[in-house]
Design an enzyme around this catalytic site. Structure first.
Site, mmCIF file in Angstrom:
data_model
loop_
_atom_site.group_PDB
_atom_site.id
_atom_site.type_symbol
_atom_site.label_atom_id
_atom_site.label_comp_id
_atom_site.label_asym_id
_atom_site.label_seq_id
_atom_site.Cartn_x
_atom_site.Cartn_y
_atom_site.Cartn_z
ATOM 1 C CB SER A 16 -6.042 -20.204 6.574
ATOM 2 O OG SER A 16 -4.673 -20.064 6.402
HETATM 3 N N1 SAH Z 1 -1.746 -24.780 6.676
HETATM 4 C C1 SAH Z 1 -1.818 -24.871 8.117
HETATM 5 C C2 SAH Z 1 -1.633 -23.560 8.849
HETATM 6 C C3 SAH Z 1 -0.425 -22.831 8.510
HETATM 7 S S1 SAH Z 1 0.242 -21.766 9.765
HETATM 8 C C4 SAH Z 1 -3.074 -25.571 8.581
HETATM 9 O O1 SAH Z 1 -3.880 -26.024 7.767
HETATM 10 O O2 SAH Z 1 -3.240 -25.682 9.799
HETATM 11 C C5 SAH Z 1 1.876 -21.679 9.084
HETATM 12 C C6 SAH Z 1 2.671 -22.937 9.302
HETATM 13 O O3 SAH Z 1 3.869 -22.814 8.561
HETATM 14 C C7 SAH Z 1 3.088 -23.136 10.762
HETATM 15 O O4 SAH Z 1 2.778 -24.434 11.153
HETATM 16 C C8 SAH Z 1 4.595 -22.914 10.740
HETATM 17 O O5 SAH Z 1 5.308 -23.642 11.720
HETATM 18 C C9 SAH Z 1 4.928 -23.367 9.319
HETATM 19 N N2 SAH Z 1 6.179 -22.841 8.778
HETATM 20 C C10 SAH Z 1 6.692 -21.593 8.923
HETATM 21 N N3 SAH Z 1 7.862 -21.468 8.287
HETATM 22 C C11 SAH Z 1 8.105 -22.671 7.698
HETATM 23 C C12 SAH Z 1 9.172 -23.185 6.893
HETATM 24 N N4 SAH Z 1 10.235 -22.431 6.596
HETATM 25 N N5 SAH Z 1 9.099 -24.458 6.456
HETATM 26 C C13 SAH Z 1 8.036 -25.246 6.787
HETATM 27 N N6 SAH Z 1 7.005 -24.818 7.560
HETATM 28 C C14 SAH Z 1 7.032 -23.549 8.001
#
Ligand code: SAH
Length: 215
Positions: free
Chosen positions: A51
């Site tokens: 983000s």
């Molecule tokens: N907070 C992160 C960016 C998030 S992008 C940072 O600081 O870089 C969203 C993330 O959520 C991705 O890595 C994706 O693989 C993960 N994600 C999506 N669905 C998920 C789930 N059901 N359980 C755990 N992680 C998940």
């Protein structure tokens, strides 16, 4: 960049300002420094994004962090946001972040990134479907999701203590979504929208992720 976020009102708490200053974003993303320190989302692999710093700041401010809290993050991605939350807790005197990632490649990369940044001993990384909760470590003082959900995340809401905050982006992919703040009160949740947002959609195990083995 952090001063600009303070000036534009995106950083309200001192703990958020200190955390953004403490975590080197360049350790988490592979991009030129100019981009790393612009207020924009950036790609982190597996078609996911970290983000924009102002969004991470809004999350951190709205979690109402206090010393000693145990916080759950769903969606570790690069590990940057978890490190910011941990540093915010550190500046308040301590606490713990449990973060869950569904994608094995990102999970492994994030573990390496977190090891190199502040403060690795406060962040516990888990591989799995975070949307089903993290029962072994519940209840949490606060929780947040960093991918957009299109159903109310009851498993997460139920793992937060009375008075605790849950933040989650709600809405369909590629549409304007709402960042929701839910506060656990009595038998339910008081919910309100903080801001419009655009997050990558959540992924579930049945979508057949490469490298994902349910545990
Ligand atoms: N907070 C992160 C960016 C998030 S992008 C940072 O600081 O870089 C969203 C993330 O959520 C991705 O890595 C994706 O693989 C993960 N994600 C999506 N669905 C998920 C789930 N059901 N359980 C755990 N992680 C998940």
């Amino acid at each position: 960049m952090v001063q600009r976020l303070v000036d534009s009102g995106h950083v309200r708490n001192e703990y958020t300002r200190q955390a953004l200053l403490a975590v080197p974003r360049e350790l988490f993303v592979d991009a030129p420094l100019k981009k790393v320190y612009s207020d924009t989302p950036l790609p982190i692999g597996s078609a996911q994004t970290v983000s924009a710093p102002h969004m991470v700041a809004m999350y951190t401010d709205n979690l109402n962090l206090k010393r000693g809290m145990v916080v759950l993050e769903i969606g570790t991605g690069s590990g940057y946001h978890a490190a910011v939350t941990a540093c915010a807790l550190k500046s308040l005197g301590g606490g713990v972040v449990h973060t869950v990632e569904i994608d094995r490649t990102l999970y492994e990369e994030a573990r390496r990134n977190i090891e190199r940044s502040c403060p690795p001993e406060m962040v516990f990384t888990h591989l799995g479907d975070g949307l089903s909760g993290l029962k072994e470590f519940a209840p949490f003082d606060a929780a947040y999701i960093t991918a957009a959900v299109y159903e109310k995340p009851f498993e997460i809401l139920n793992e937060v203590k009375e008075g605790g905050v849950v933040l989650y982006p709600f809405g369909l992919p590629n549409t304007v979504q709402s960042l929701i703040k839910a506060v656990r009160t009595g038998g339910g949740w008081a919910e309100g929208k903080i801001v419009d947002c655009l997050f990558v959609p959540v992924r579930r195990p049945w979508e057949g992720l490469p490298g994902f083995a349910p545990n």
